[in-house]
Enzyme design. Sequence first.
Site, mmCIF file in Angstrom:
data_model
loop_
_atom_site.group_PDB
_atom_site.id
_atom_site.type_symbol
_atom_site.label_atom_id
_atom_site.label_comp_id
_atom_site.label_asym_id
_atom_site.label_seq_id
_atom_site.Cartn_x
_atom_site.Cartn_y
_atom_site.Cartn_z
ATOM 1 N N THR A 188 93.127 -3.593 56.543
ATOM 2 C CA THR A 188 92.774 -3.442 55.131
ATOM 3 C C THR A 188 93.916 -3.918 54.231
ATOM 4 O O THR A 188 95.052 -3.478 54.370
ATOM 5 C CB THR A 188 92.462 -1.971 54.805
ATOM 6 N N HIS A 214 91.757 -7.650 61.244
ATOM 7 C CA HIS A 214 90.478 -7.001 61.526
ATOM 8 C C HIS A 214 89.421 -7.529 60.552
ATOM 9 O O HIS A 214 89.491 -7.276 59.344
ATOM 10 C CB HIS A 214 90.585 -5.477 61.367
ATOM 11 N N MET A 308 94.571 0.407 58.002
ATOM 12 C CA MET A 308 94.279 1.784 58.373
ATOM 13 C C MET A 308 94.390 1.970 59.881
ATOM 14 O O MET A 308 94.106 1.052 60.647
ATOM 15 C CB MET A 308 92.878 2.154 57.895
ATOM 16 N N ASP A 311 96.459 0.561 65.135
ATOM 17 C CA ASP A 311 96.371 -0.604 66.014
ATOM 18 C C ASP A 311 97.639 -1.446 65.908
ATOM 19 O O ASP A 311 98.086 -1.789 64.812
ATOM 20 C CB ASP A 311 95.147 -1.447 65.627
#
Length: 371
Positions: A188, A214, A308, A311
């Site tokens: 994000t 992502h 967020m 990872d």
Amino acid sequence: MQPYDVLVVDDSVFMRKIITDLISGDPALRVVGTAKNGKEAVELVKKLNPHAVTMDIEMPEMNGLDALRAIMNEHPVPVIMLSSLTQEGAAETIKALEWGAVDFVGKPSGSISLDLHKVKQLLLEKLHIAVKTNMRKLSRSALSKPSPKAPEVPKDPRPFSEPASRMERRPATGAAGFEHIVAIGTSTGGPRALHQVLSDFPEYFPAPVVIVQHMPPNFTKSLAQRLDSVSRLRVVEAEAGMILESGTAYVAPGGYHMTVARNGNHSYKIHLTKEDPRGGHRPSVDVLFESLLPMRELKRHIVLMTGMGSDGAKGMLALKQSGAVTTIAESEDTCIVYGMPRAAVELKCVTHVLPQQEITAKLVQAVAREP
């Protein structure tokens, strides 16, 4: 605790009703108004001062991109874009993320999109992030018209030698043509962070850059194209079997894990798999980072930026323990979401905590110092 106020913007009466119902199902959120076009949205943001906005892109009178820019200039609030899943929709969404949108949710196609309910959890999750976003972190630099790609020939090519053009590049050192590799993970807020970091690289940077953002399919292709237009590096969406080259950045395609593999004794290549998501993500930052563990012959420089969750943190720790030269976490000051970098800092595997605008300079410095 009072619920967070959300403004819903969509030119379809049906979609406004569906989105309103989805949001209203969460007791922590409430819809305080709706708008049928961007012009109405700009006025209602000033009037209602919502905590967040969901914004359609294609609308009459004023589209979502123009409305986003106006809102960010006049009365900044967190915006979640509702994007079509087409290639055109993906390109517009990447622009929106650069210009200040916090995130996006793919909007199902079709004249009657009842399957929008499938994205309910994702929409609510991203709204919860948006309402807590510190708008001061959305720098005004993202609101200006993006600059064209930097000149191919930098004024001062030191400390690296500069090839005449990309097509004329030749290996500088070692069989693979490079002794360093940079790996970046983000989520994000990542598209704008990557815009900043990649646009700062010199064209003569003597290492490949591998990136996991992502993002779903289509959007990673548009992201790579957009980054290529603002970076001295060549930026591509990675394809299976691509041979890594210096001065090129490789963005993991949505829906695939990306790893780096040796290609005999002379080079390295991209490997893509459809293995199960890791921690809910495919591509996964940890999967990419872990693929670099056996490659101790390379000087590895690892970066975790806004996102967020956690990872990439365990992968960074493992790389640090296996001799990675540089491990960088983006500082909380510039992160839209201080999750992934925080997780790495808490594991005590970070050598540098830096604001977004200082990350590239540190990488350039680190590569220059390591012969």
